[in-house]
Design an enzyme around this catalytic site. Structure first.
Site, PDB file in Angstrom:
ATOM      1  N   GLY A  10       0.828  -1.206   0.000  1.00 42.08           N
ATOM      2  CA  GLY A  10       0.000   0.000   0.000  1.00 42.08           C
ATOM      3  C   GLY A  10       0.860   1.253   0.000  1.00 42.08           C
ATOM      4  O   GLY A  10       2.099   1.185  -0.011  1.00 42.08           O
ATOM      5  N   ILE A  37      -7.380  -9.634   6.697  1.00 42.15           N
ATOM      6  CA  ILE A  37      -7.308  -9.414   8.152  1.00 42.15           C
ATOM      7  C   ILE A  37      -8.651  -9.611   8.848  1.00 42.15           C
ATOM      8  O   ILE A  37      -8.681  -9.868  10.044  1.00 42.15           O
ATOM      9  CB  ILE A  37      -6.694  -8.038   8.525  1.00 42.15           C
ATOM     10  CG1 ILE A  37      -7.478  -6.865   7.944  1.00 42.15           C
ATOM     11  CG2 ILE A  37      -5.223  -7.975   8.181  1.00 42.15           C
ATOM     12  CD1 ILE A  37      -7.023  -5.519   8.521  1.00 42.15           C
ATOM     13  N   ALA A  60      -6.218  -1.283   5.569  1.00 36.86           N
ATOM     14  CA  ALA A  60      -7.429  -0.568   5.986  1.00 36.86           C
ATOM     15  C   ALA A  60      -8.405  -0.471   4.830  1.00 36.86           C
ATOM     16  O   ALA A  60      -8.029  -0.618   3.664  1.00 36.86           O
ATOM     17  CB  ALA A  60      -7.062   0.847   6.447  1.00 36.86           C
ATOM     18  N   THR A 101      -6.000   7.440  12.427  1.00 42.50           N
ATOM     19  CA  THR A 101      -6.270   8.641  11.644  1.00 42.50           C
ATOM     20  C   THR A 101      -6.670   9.848  12.496  1.00 42.50           C
ATOM     21  O   THR A 101      -7.209   9.678  13.596  1.00 42.50           O
ATOM     22  CB  THR A 101      -7.407   8.326  10.643  1.00 42.50           C
ATOM     23  OG1 THR A 101      -7.834   9.527  10.013  1.00 42.50           O
ATOM     24  CG2 THR A 101      -8.623   7.724  11.336  1.00 42.50           C
ATOM     25  N   TYR A 125     -16.005   5.886   8.955  1.00 39.83           N
ATOM     26  CA  TYR A 125     -14.572   5.572   8.852  1.00 39.83           C
ATOM     27  C   TYR A 125     -13.868   5.875  10.179  1.00 39.83           C
ATOM     28  O   TYR A 125     -13.174   5.018  10.730  1.00 39.83           O
ATOM     29  CB  TYR A 125     -13.943   6.377   7.701  1.00 39.83           C
ATOM     30  CG  TYR A 125     -12.436   6.360   7.691  1.00 39.83           C
ATOM     31  CD1 TYR A 125     -11.744   5.169   7.477  1.00 39.83           C
ATOM     32  CD2 TYR A 125     -11.702   7.535   7.914  1.00 39.83           C
ATOM     33  CE1 TYR A 125     -10.351   5.150   7.488  1.00 39.83           C
ATOM     34  CE2 TYR A 125     -10.327   7.514   7.917  1.00 39.83           C
ATOM     35  CZ  TYR A 125      -9.653   6.323   7.716  1.00 39.83           C
ATOM     36  OH  TYR A 125      -8.283   6.307   7.728  1.00 39.83           O
ATOM     37  N   LYS A 129     -12.105   3.194  12.778  1.00 41.33           N
ATOM     38  CA  LYS A 129     -10.676   3.271  13.122  1.00 41.33           C
ATOM     39  C   LYS A 129     -10.508   3.430  14.635  1.00 41.33           C
ATOM     40  O   LYS A 129      -9.574   2.866  15.224  1.00 41.33           O
ATOM     41  CB  LYS A 129      -9.997   4.429  12.385  1.00 41.33           C
ATOM     42  CG  LYS A 129      -9.934   4.277  10.870  1.00 41.33           C
ATOM     43  CD  LYS A 129      -9.054   3.133  10.391  1.00 41.33           C
ATOM     44  CE  LYS A 129      -7.587   3.374  10.600  1.00 41.33           C
ATOM     45  NZ  LYS A 129      -6.747   2.324   9.957  1.00 41.33           N
TER      46      LYS A 129
HETATM   47  N1  NAP Z   1      -4.966   8.135   3.119  1.00 40.53           N
HETATM   48  C1  NAP Z   1      -4.928   9.007   4.117  1.00 40.53           C
HETATM   49  O1  NAP Z   1      -4.870  10.231   3.916  1.00 40.53           O
HETATM   50  C2  NAP Z   1      -4.904   8.513   5.550  1.00 40.53           C
HETATM   51  C3  NAP Z   1      -5.012   9.449   6.561  1.00 40.53           C
HETATM   52  C4  NAP Z   1      -4.929   9.008   7.882  1.00 40.53           C
HETATM   53  C5  NAP Z   1      -4.743   7.659   8.139  1.00 40.53           C
HETATM   54  N2  NAP Z   1      -4.663   6.760   7.125  1.00 40.53           N
HETATM   55  C6  NAP Z   1      -4.443   5.344   7.449  1.00 40.53           C
HETATM   56  O2  NAP Z   1      -3.185   4.987   6.910  1.00 40.53           O
HETATM   57  C7  NAP Z   1      -3.132   3.586   6.694  1.00 40.53           C
HETATM   58  C8  NAP Z   1      -2.518   3.267   5.350  1.00 40.53           C
HETATM   59  O3  NAP Z   1      -3.248   3.882   4.306  1.00 40.53           O
HETATM   60  P1  NAP Z   1      -2.759   3.775   2.788  1.00 40.53           P
HETATM   61  O4  NAP Z   1      -3.110   5.055   2.123  1.00 40.53           O
HETATM   62  O5  NAP Z   1      -1.355   3.260   2.739  1.00 40.53           O
HETATM   63  O6  NAP Z   1      -3.740   2.634   2.241  1.00 40.53           O
HETATM   64  P2  NAP Z   1      -3.657   1.801   0.858  1.00 40.53           P
HETATM   65  O7  NAP Z   1      -2.654   2.360  -0.078  1.00 40.53           O
HETATM   66  O8  NAP Z   1      -5.060   1.686   0.361  1.00 40.53           O
HETATM   67  O9  NAP Z   1      -3.113   0.405   1.338  1.00 40.53           O
HETATM   68  C9  NAP Z   1      -3.879  -0.466   2.101  1.00 40.53           C
HETATM   69  C10 NAP Z   1      -3.248  -1.832   2.007  1.00 40.53           C
HETATM   70  O10 NAP Z   1      -4.004  -2.744   2.783  1.00 40.53           O
HETATM   71  C11 NAP Z   1      -4.381  -3.865   1.964  1.00 40.53           C
HETATM   72  N3  NAP Z   1      -5.673  -4.338   2.433  1.00 40.53           N
HETATM   73  C12 NAP Z   1      -6.873  -3.709   2.272  1.00 40.53           C
HETATM   74  N4  NAP Z   1      -7.837  -4.439   2.858  1.00 40.53           N
HETATM   75  C13 NAP Z   1      -7.241  -5.548   3.372  1.00 40.53           C
HETATM   76  C14 NAP Z   1      -7.721  -6.667   4.086  1.00 40.53           C
HETATM   77  N5  NAP Z   1      -9.020  -6.806   4.351  1.00 40.53           N
HETATM   78  N6  NAP Z   1      -6.839  -7.610   4.483  1.00 40.53           N
HETATM   79  C15 NAP Z   1      -5.515  -7.479   4.184  1.00 40.53           C
HETATM   80  N7  NAP Z   1      -5.010  -6.450   3.504  1.00 40.53           N
HETATM   81  C16 NAP Z   1      -5.862  -5.487   3.105  1.00 40.53           C
HETATM   82  C17 NAP Z   1      -4.429  -3.317   0.558  1.00 40.53           C
HETATM   83  O11 NAP Z   1      -4.296  -4.353  -0.382  1.00 40.53           O
HETATM   84  P3  NAP Z   1      -5.164  -4.322  -1.769  1.00 40.53           P
HETATM   85  O12 NAP Z   1      -5.015  -2.953  -2.333  1.00 40.53           O
HETATM   86  O13 NAP Z   1      -4.547  -5.378  -2.608  1.00 40.53           O
HETATM   87  O14 NAP Z   1      -6.580  -4.592  -1.383  1.00 40.53           O
HETATM   88  C18 NAP Z   1      -3.221  -2.384   0.581  1.00 40.53           C
HETATM   89  O15 NAP Z   1      -2.019  -3.097   0.420  1.00 40.53           O
HETATM   90  C19 NAP Z   1      -4.557   3.088   6.925  1.00 40.53           C
HETATM   91  O16 NAP Z   1      -4.654   2.536   8.200  1.00 40.53           O
HETATM   92  C20 NAP Z   1      -5.409   4.344   6.859  1.00 40.53           C
HETATM   93  O17 NAP Z   1      -6.590   4.212   7.632  1.00 40.53           O
HETATM   94  C21 NAP Z   1      -4.725   7.173   5.834  1.00 40.53           C
END
Ligand code: NAP
Length: 295
Positions: A10, A37, A60, A101, A125, A129
């Site tokens: 991710g 997960i 997530a 988050t 969301y 979280k």
């Molecule tokens: N984006 C933001 O601005 C933001 C802000 C605050 C906090 N966060 C938090 O930061 C963290 C990382 O976010 P990110 O942007 O890196 O997310 P991302 O790029 O969407 O990556 C999420 C990863 O988790 C995998 N995944 C999704 N559902 C799954 C499941 N049920 N079981 C196992 N693996 C799973 C996805 O695989 P696939 O793609 O193959 O499904 C992907 O590898 C998250 O906890 C998010 O809540 C994000």
């Protein structure tokens, strides 16, 4: 240390894997095709096999509008998934890190949120979280919850297919002008800056809740203006409001995180969001809009 990273491909996971490997840790990269997960048996089997001493949960379901309409899935992944990972880590005697988050807060505070402030999420969301945070801390003795905000990395978010930086750059290439909201403030943060601090936090055995966001704050409008300026793009930017934009989901108007606990743990302070963005844009390979000269 042997560290299993869930969501390894991710946006955040990619940089976490790289930072742990650079710091000399042995990394077990777990992608969605290897573990789901929300399924306890899948998590137990894969983590037992990993023999990890620490488990970092970067997985997530964080598409905020879809979480409103798919609440079951949001809680299955973000809360029950967190519980499954925490329990499996505890069974291994491992540490567990859960990324959360700024959306756990309601945004009514006029100063940066500390780890002591009471969460009150405004949307599904954020609620899912927050549940994941509680379950991680309750079911793994050596757990660390890291709250992050407005993240962007070299690999765009897999759930959304983009991040704010990549979206602004591609929209600037497609549209004559852009409208961006001025009434939500945050501290945007490159995933690399978060990931770089993780190895030391693990080595020191940090537990509890930790805020990890860049210093300073801005509106999405100011963030977009800076992205365009640094990239040498002159696409006009119009200020708008969340109401005029017609968002269907309630979000905190102010979700700036105070990351000073990090310094008290002996870890280097987070950079200000502006130089962090400049450094990201000057170093990251990105799509260059036609006709634009990039620095
Ligand atoms: N984006 C933001 O601005 C933001 C802000 C605050 C906090 N966060 C938090 O930061 C963290 C990382 O976010 P990110 O942007 O890196 O997310 P991302 O790029 O969407 O990556 C999420 C990863 O988790 C995998 N995944 C999704 N559902 C799954 C499941 N049920 N079981 C196992 N693996 C799973 C996805 O695989 P696939 O793609 O193959 O499904 C992907 O590898 C998250 O906890 C998010 O809540 C994000």
């Amino acid at each position: 240390m042997r560290v299993a990273v869930i969501g390894a491909n991710g946006q955040l996971g990619t940089d976490v894997v790289a930072a742990l490997a650079e710091a000399g840790h042995e990394v077990v990269e777990l992608t969605h095709d290897r573990v789901r997960i929300e399924e306890e048996a899948s998590v137990q089997a894969v983590l037992a096999e990993s023999r990890a001493e620490a488990v970092v949960n970067c997985a997530a379901f964080h598409d905020v509008p879809r979480c409103e309409t798919e609440a079951d899935r949001a809680f299955a992944v973000n809360a029950i998934g967190a519980l499954n990972v925490a329990r499996a880590a505890e069974r291994l005697g491992a540490r567990c890190v859960y990324f959360s988050t700024d959306y756990v807060f309601d945004g009514r505070k006029a100063a940066p949120y500390t780890e002591e402030d009471s969460p009150r999420p405004l949307n599904v969301y954020g609620g899912s979280k927050l549940a994941g945070e509680h379950l991680t801390l309750a079911f793994c003795e050596r757990a660390l919850v890291v709250r992050i905000s407005g993240i962007y990395g070299r690999v765009p978010s897999r759930v959304k297919g983009e991040n704010f930086v990549s979206k602004i750059l591609s929209l600037a290439a497609e549209r004559p002008r852009l409208a961006v909201v001025t009434d939500e403030r945050l501290a945007p943060t490159p995933t690399r800056e978060i990931a770089l601090r993780l190895p030391l936090l693990l080595e020191q055995g940090a537990t509890g809740i930790l805020h990890l966001a860049c210093e300073g704050d801005c509106s999405w409008f100011e963030f977009a203006r800076e992205i365009l300026e640094i990239s040498g793009l002159e696409t006009p930017l119009d200020p708008t409001t969340v109401e005029a934009f017609g968002s269907s989901v309630r979000r905190p108007e102010y979700s700036v995180l105070d990351s000073s606990r990090l310094v008290s743990l002996g870890v280097v302070r987070m950079p200000h969001w502006r130089p962090a963005l400049r450094s990201f844009l000057q170093n990251a390979p990105r799509r260059a809009p036609s006709g634009a000269s990039l620095p």
